[in-house]
Design a protein around this motif. Structure first.
Motif, PDB file in Angstrom:
ATOM      1  N   VAL A 178       0.855  -1.184   0.000  1.00 40.83           N
ATOM      2  CA  VAL A 178       0.000   0.000   0.000  1.00 40.83           C
ATOM      3  C   VAL A 178       0.890   1.234   0.000  1.00 40.83           C
ATOM      4  N   ALA A 180       1.815   4.231   1.452  1.00 41.00           N
ATOM      5  CA  ALA A 180       1.545   4.919   2.719  1.00 41.00           C
ATOM      6  C   ALA A 180       1.543   6.428   2.576  1.00 41.00           C
ATOM      7  N   ASN A 183      -1.666   8.343   3.041  1.00 38.56           N
ATOM      8  CA  ASN A 183      -2.369   8.288   4.326  1.00 38.56           C
ATOM      9  C   ASN A 183      -1.548   8.941   5.442  1.00 38.56           C
ATOM     10  N   ALA A 200       2.068   7.307   9.282  1.00 38.31           N
ATOM     11  CA  ALA A 200       1.155   6.901   8.210  1.00 38.31           C
ATOM     12  C   ALA A 200       0.677   5.470   8.461  1.00 38.31           C
ATOM     13  N   ARG A 201      -0.620   5.263   8.433  1.00 41.21           N
ATOM     14  CA  ARG A 201      -1.224   3.926   8.584  1.00 41.21           C
ATOM     15  C   ARG A 201      -0.762   3.215   9.861  1.00 41.21           C
TER      16      ARG A 201
END
Length: 210
Positions: A178, A180, A183, A200-201
């Motif tokens: 993903v 990051a 986010n 992040a995340r």
């Protein structure tokens, strides 16, 4: 007087309290389009796993006139006749009266009082039929046979399988990468100005300025 016996009721489509229909007992019921006739079974065992039962719990279909309260039984097969459905002047229902003794869809003409077998599945029972008007208003029935769903055209008598695709959630829960950077929730610059710290995340990241 009979315990655990069900009754048939109607309720206004706009809501309100239900009204009990005249038959003292009933399980599967369907009312004709003109509101005159009720096709029903006095009891049901459709959800049970019995096969080829010909005893006292075998079901028959009755017609009840909702205007004059007269009634007559329209099936006399020793096995199962159940789940009546109206289409015009015909009643479609499930029966295992065929040569293979598997539940199939049959029809009953209320004018001629003749029965006819519509589907002829030999390996598995037809289960849980549901009738609808169809695209041309001439009627169709969707039902289960084995592991497949079928659609029966009542005009032609032909049926075909319905392709069903059920997307699962496995692709979204398996491990995967993903980005990051999309986010970011917070961060700060180091005292030297050469690195940044980011969240992040749910993880903490430290990255160079360039």
């Amino acid at each position: 007087p009979l315990r655990r016996q069900t009754q048939l009721m109607t309720v206004d489509a706009a809501g309100g309290l239900p009204s009990v229909l005249p038959p003292p007992y009933g399980a599967n019921g369907a009312i004709s389009a003109d509101g005159q006739w009720l096709a029903y079974t006095p009891h049901t065992r459709d959800a049970r796993t019995w096969k080829r039962h010909c005893g006292g719990m075998a079901t028959d279909i009755w017609l009840f006139n909702l205007r004059d309260n007269s009634a007559r039984k329209i099936t006399d097969w020793e096995g199962t006749d159940t789940l009546p459905m109206w289409q015009g002047d015909r009643i479609y229902y499930l029966s295992d009266a065929g040569p293979n003794h598997r539940l199939n869809i049959w029809s009953y003409d209320t004018g001629s009082r003749r029965h006819a077998q519509v589907t002829r599945f030999a390996d598995y029972d037809v289960k849980w039929p549901s009738i609808g008007p169809g695209s041309a208003g001439e009627g169709e029935i969707v039902f289960q046979n084995g592991a497949a769903l079928y659609l029966l055209d009542l005009k032609t008598g032909a049926s075909h399988t319905v392709s069903v695709s059920i997307p699962g959630d496995r692709p979204t829960i398996r491990a995967h990468d993903v980005d990051a950077g999309k986010n970011l929730a917070g961060g700060d610059i180091s005292s030297t100005g050469k690195r940044a710290v980011l969240e992040a995340r749910g993880d903490i990241w430290t990255v160079p300025v360039s």
